[in-house]
Scaffold this active site. Structure first.
Site, PDB file in Angstrom:
ATOM      1  N   GLU A  16       0.956  -1.202  -0.002  1.00  0.00           N
ATOM      2  CA  GLU A  16      -0.033  -0.011   0.193  1.00  0.00           C
ATOM      3  C   GLU A  16       0.792   1.201   0.218  1.00  0.00           C
ATOM      4  OE1 GLU A  16      -3.279   0.512   2.735  1.00  0.00           O
ATOM      5  OE2 GLU A  16      -2.312   2.265   3.405  1.00  0.00           O
ATOM      6  N   TYR A  49      -7.067   6.423  -0.564  1.00  0.00           N
ATOM      7  CA  TYR A  49      -7.772   7.821  -0.991  1.00  0.00           C
ATOM      8  C   TYR A  49      -8.022   8.664   0.278  1.00  0.00           C
ATOM      9  CZ  TYR A  49     -11.864   9.985  -3.430  1.00  0.00           C
ATOM     10  OH  TYR A  49     -12.418  10.903  -3.965  1.00  0.00           O
ATOM     11  N   ARG A 107     -15.988   2.934   3.439  1.00  0.00           N
ATOM     12  CA  ARG A 107     -16.832   4.114   3.959  1.00  0.00           C
ATOM     13  C   ARG A 107     -16.124   5.302   4.223  1.00  0.00           C
ATOM     14  NH1 ARG A 107     -19.249   4.400   9.808  1.00  0.00           N
ATOM     15  NH2 ARG A 107     -16.856   5.366   9.881  1.00  0.00           N
ATOM     16  N   GLN A 179      -7.290  -4.371   8.638  1.00  0.00           N
ATOM     17  CA  GLN A 179      -6.573  -3.412   9.469  1.00  0.00           C
ATOM     18  C   GLN A 179      -5.173  -3.984   9.717  1.00  0.00           C
ATOM     19  OE1 GLN A 179      -5.756  -0.460   9.890  1.00  0.00           O
ATOM     20  NE2 GLN A 179      -7.675   0.541  10.337  1.00  0.00           N
TER      21      GLN A 179
END
Ligand code: FAD
Length: 296
Positions: A16, A49, A107, A179
């Site tokens: 990531e 994002y 979300r 996570q």
């Protein structure tokens, strides 16, 4: 290629990255990061994002470069809490135009803005984002979702969180990324209980090699991740020594990865924090074990 296709044949190793933040909006430093990470031949690289922030919009650009210049599959994170349906449509269209086939549908956290009003929201949960994208762009994207080995902070309990996770998967998430966690037993519990209630999709383990004590404590607090006694003792002893903290972080993450691979993990996703040398050091220390992930 859709990540779900890759996962049908092998466990994945992925990274990531995040769009760098600076005043001028210059993101060129990310390309050094990607250059270096590409040498490790990952199955995919995901790009975070920053909803509403200065880096909003950079995700598509970076994910597009990863895919189209480096020929590495990219996953664009996309949050919906602060977006209208029209904005999501536009972003998805840009992703499609740039040949990006993978979205981590999220979300996002509630904005801290005091004027923020839940009543105004067009999306309430990631599940609704999955439904919306699937309806508007049928078969264009492989969707994935986030999951929480130590339970999402807003959930009342593990069971409630798991039920919501099942709904998110039923709404189209084809694989999940966790996570961060520092105790693998939380990951094993999540996988075991998820399988019991019919969540059959791959669950990729998100691993963050810590590189300094301050950022570890901040991140752990933000993510609701506990720090095992063993790790907290190491931090207590070495937090004044940045090089030692780095060695501890890399070795701790490496040990987690070895244990996960030994126990048949579906994939390893390394939160690189845009520091490719950390991922490089992990790869250098366990090349043979990583091959066990069916990865050359
Ligand atoms: P959801 O799946 O919608 O869950 C949110 C909460 O609502 C949970 O407590 C869940 O149990 C509950 N819930 C879900 N559905 C229902 C329902 N139908 N009824 C009642 N309760 C429900 N944030 C960013 O801003 N940008 C990023 O790029 C980013 N990347 C991330 C990547 C990963 C791998 C992870 C794990 C997190 C990432 N986040 C990112 C953080 C994420 O946005 C937050 O954790 C956010 O608070 C929850 O997002 P979600 O998609 O998991 O939400």
């Amino acid at each position: 290629m859709k990540i779900s296709e890759i996962l049908k044949h092998k466990s994945t190793i992925s990274f990531e990255v995040f769009p760098p933040k600076n005043k001028d909006g210059d993101i060129s430093s990310i390309y050094y990061t990607i250059d270096e990470l590409s040498k490790l031949n990952p199955d995919f690289i995901s790009v975070t994002y920053g909803a509403g922030g200065s880096t909003k919009g950079k995700t598509v650009e970076i994910a597009s470069t990863i895919k189209n210049k480096y020929q590495i599959e990219s996953v664009a994170h996309l949050t919906c809490i602060s977006s209208t349906k029209q904005e999501i449509l536009e972003t998805c269209q840009q992703l499609k135009d740039n040949h990006i086939e993978n979205i981590l549908a999220l979300r996002g956290d509630y904005p801290k803005d005091p004027l923020f009003n839940k009543e105004d929201l067009e999306f309430h949960y990631a599940k609704e984002l999955n439904e919306f994208i699937t309806q508007k762009f049928p078969n264009n994207f492989c969707l994935s979702g986030a999951c929480y080995p130590e339970v999402h902070q807003e959930a009342a309990c593990f069971e409630d969180d798991l039920k919501s996770l099942k709904a998110k998967v039923d709404a189209g998430a084809e694989y999940l990324i966790t996570q961060i966690f520092f105790d693998n037993n939380y990951y094993y519990r999540l996988v075991k209980e998820a399988r019991k209630i019919g969540i059959g999709v791959p669950i990729i383990a998100g691993i963050m090699p810590i590189t300094n004590s301050k950022s570890l404590l901040r991140t752990a607090k933000m993510c609701g991740t506990s720090i095992p006694y063993e790790l907290s003792t190491m931090i207590e002893n070495y937090y004044h020594y940045p090089d030692a903290m780095k060695e501890i972080g890399i070795n701790y993450a490496t040990h987690q990865i070895i244990d996960l691979i030994t126990n048949g993990v579906d994939g390893i996703h390394i939160y690189t924090m845009n520091k490719p040398e950390i991922a490089q050091r992990i790869f250098d220390s366990i090349p043979t074990v990583l091959k066990e992930l069916n990865h050359d």
